[in-house]
Design a protein around this motif. Structure first.
Motif, PDB file in Angstrom:
ATOM      1  N   CYS A  54       0.861  -1.180   0.000  1.00  0.00           N
ATOM      2  CA  CYS A  54       0.000   0.000   0.000  1.00  0.00           C
ATOM      3  C   CYS A  54       0.896   1.228   0.000  1.00  0.00           C
ATOM      4  O   CYS A  54       1.640   1.461   0.951  1.00  0.00           O
ATOM      5  CB  CYS A  54      -0.900   0.002   1.220  1.00  0.00           C
ATOM      6  SG  CYS A  54      -1.880   1.513   1.422  1.00  0.00           S
ATOM      7  N   ALA A  55       0.803   1.992  -1.085  1.00  0.00           N
ATOM      8  CA  ALA A  55       1.614   3.199  -1.226  1.00  0.00           C
ATOM      9  C   ALA A  55       0.753   4.427  -0.960  1.00  0.00           C
ATOM     10  O   ALA A  55      -0.333   4.566  -1.535  1.00  0.00           O
ATOM     11  CB  ALA A  55       2.208   3.264  -2.629  1.00  0.00           C
ATOM     12  N   ALA A  56       1.260   5.296  -0.105  1.00  0.00           N
ATOM     13  CA  ALA A  56       0.539   6.516   0.255  1.00  0.00           C
ATOM     14  C   ALA A  56       1.146   7.714  -0.452  1.00  0.00           C
ATOM     15  O   ALA A  56       2.358   7.820  -0.599  1.00  0.00           O
ATOM     16  CB  ALA A  56       0.590   6.733   1.768  1.00  0.00           C
ATOM     17  N   SER A  57       0.268   8.624  -0.877  1.00  0.00           N
ATOM     18  CA  SER A  57       0.721   9.876  -1.491  1.00  0.00           C
ATOM     19  C   SER A  57      -0.228  10.989  -1.056  1.00  0.00           C
ATOM     20  O   SER A  57      -1.291  10.737  -0.493  1.00  0.00           O
ATOM     21  CB  SER A  57       0.756   9.759  -3.013  1.00  0.00           C
ATOM     22  OG  SER A  57      -0.537   9.493  -3.526  1.00  0.00           O
ATOM     23  N   ASN A  59       6.893   5.729   1.758  1.00  0.00           N
ATOM     24  CA  ASN A  59       5.538   5.862   2.314  1.00  0.00           C
ATOM     25  C   ASN A  59       4.677   4.659   1.955  1.00  0.00           C
ATOM     26  O   ASN A  59       3.516   4.796   1.531  1.00  0.00           O
ATOM     27  CB  ASN A  59       4.887   7.161   1.828  1.00  0.00           C
ATOM     28  CG  ASN A  59       5.655   8.367   2.286  1.00  0.00           C
ATOM     29  OD1 ASN A  59       5.924   8.539   3.477  1.00  0.00           O
ATOM     30  ND2 ASN A  59       6.061   9.202   1.344  1.00  0.00           N
ATOM     31  N   THR A  60       5.259   3.501   2.117  1.00  0.00           N
ATOM     32  CA  THR A  60       4.607   2.264   1.724  1.00  0.00           C
ATOM     33  C   THR A  60       4.588   1.298   2.896  1.00  0.00           C
ATOM     34  O   THR A  60       5.566   1.183   3.634  1.00  0.00           O
ATOM     35  CB  THR A  60       5.327   1.629   0.531  1.00  0.00           C
ATOM     36  OG1 THR A  60       5.299   2.539  -0.577  1.00  0.00           O
ATOM     37  CG2 THR A  60       4.655   0.321   0.113  1.00  0.00           C
ATOM     38  N   VAL A  61       3.459   0.612   3.041  1.00  0.00           N
ATOM     39  CA  VAL A  61       3.335  -0.415   4.063  1.00  0.00           C
ATOM     40  C   VAL A  61       3.091  -1.742   3.370  1.00  0.00           C
ATOM     41  O   VAL A  61       2.422  -1.808   2.335  1.00  0.00           O
ATOM     42  CB  VAL A  61       2.202  -0.081   5.062  1.00  0.00           C
ATOM     43  CG1 VAL A  61       0.846  -0.041   4.382  1.00  0.00           C
ATOM     44  CG2 VAL A  61       2.193  -1.057   6.223  1.00  0.00           C
ATOM     45  N   TYR A  62       3.665  -2.792   3.935  1.00  0.00           N
ATOM     46  CA  TYR A  62       3.571  -4.129   3.365  1.00  0.00           C
ATOM     47  C   TYR A  62       2.958  -5.084   4.381  1.00  0.00           C
ATOM     48  O   TYR A  62       3.109  -4.907   5.584  1.00  0.00           O
ATOM     49  CB  TYR A  62       4.955  -4.651   2.971  1.00  0.00           C
ATOM     50  CG  TYR A  62       5.729  -3.731   2.065  1.00  0.00           C
ATOM     51  CD1 TYR A  62       6.653  -2.834   2.588  1.00  0.00           C
ATOM     52  CD2 TYR A  62       5.534  -3.762   0.686  1.00  0.00           C
ATOM     53  CE1 TYR A  62       7.370  -1.985   1.750  1.00  0.00           C
ATOM     54  CE2 TYR A  62       6.249  -2.915  -0.154  1.00  0.00           C
ATOM     55  CZ  TYR A  62       7.161  -2.032   0.382  1.00  0.00           C
ATOM     56  OH  TYR A  62       7.860  -1.192  -0.448  1.00  0.00           O
ATOM     57  N   LEU A  63       2.297  -6.104   3.853  1.00  0.00           N
ATOM     58  CA  LEU A  63       1.803  -7.181   4.711  1.00  0.00           C
ATOM     59  C   LEU A  63       2.201  -8.495   4.058  1.00  0.00           C
ATOM     60  O   LEU A  63       1.651  -8.874   3.019  1.00  0.00           O
ATOM     61  CB  LEU A  63       0.282  -7.109   4.885  1.00  0.00           C
ATOM     62  CG  LEU A  63      -0.293  -8.133   5.858  1.00  0.00           C
ATOM     63  CD1 LEU A  63       0.175  -7.825   7.290  1.00  0.00           C
ATOM     64  CD2 LEU A  63      -1.823  -8.143   5.807  1.00  0.00           C
TER      65      LEU A  63
END
Length: 119
Positions: free
Chosen positions: A22-25, A76-80
């Motif tokens: 999930c990349a946030a901007s 700015n990315t979260v991984y699962l």
């Protein structure tokens, strides 16, 4: 506003693995925590895992030792990372960003990505 783009869902057999991203901007400063929630058929929306800006993690009991959440603050990315997947992990997974600015709390959500665990 914060925009979230999710990827990585799909169909996998029991025991398999998937990795969600999930990349946030957008307005990405003051992000306090990022995480993943899921909505399984007939069940309530639930927290799967979260991670704070300082790296503190929290997991639902049902996924501990199988799922790992991580974040790359430079992207700015979260991984699962989801291992040893079970049919009960099936559901729509939503990325969440929680930010606090001037004492006001904001929550932002991704569009959701389907994860199906089935043989």
């Amino acid at each position: 506003q914060v925009q979230l783009v999710e990827s990585g869902g799909g169909l996998v057999q029991p025991g398999g693995s998937l990795r969600l991203s999930c990349a946030a901007s957008g307005i990405i400063f003051s992000i306090n925590a990022m995480g993943w929630y899921r909505q399984a058929p007939g069940k309530q929306h639930e927290l799967v895992a979260s991670i704070t800006s300082g790296g503190t993690t929290n997991y639902a009991d049902s996924v501990k030792a199988r799922f790992t959440i991580s974040r790359d603050n430079t992207k700015n990315t979260v991984y699962l990372q989801m291992n040893s997947l079970k049919p009960e992990d099936t559901g729509v997974y939503y990325c969440n960003v929680h930010r606090v600015s001037r004492g006001v709390h904001y929550d932002y959500w991704g569009q959701g990505t389907q994860v199906t665990v089935s043989s």
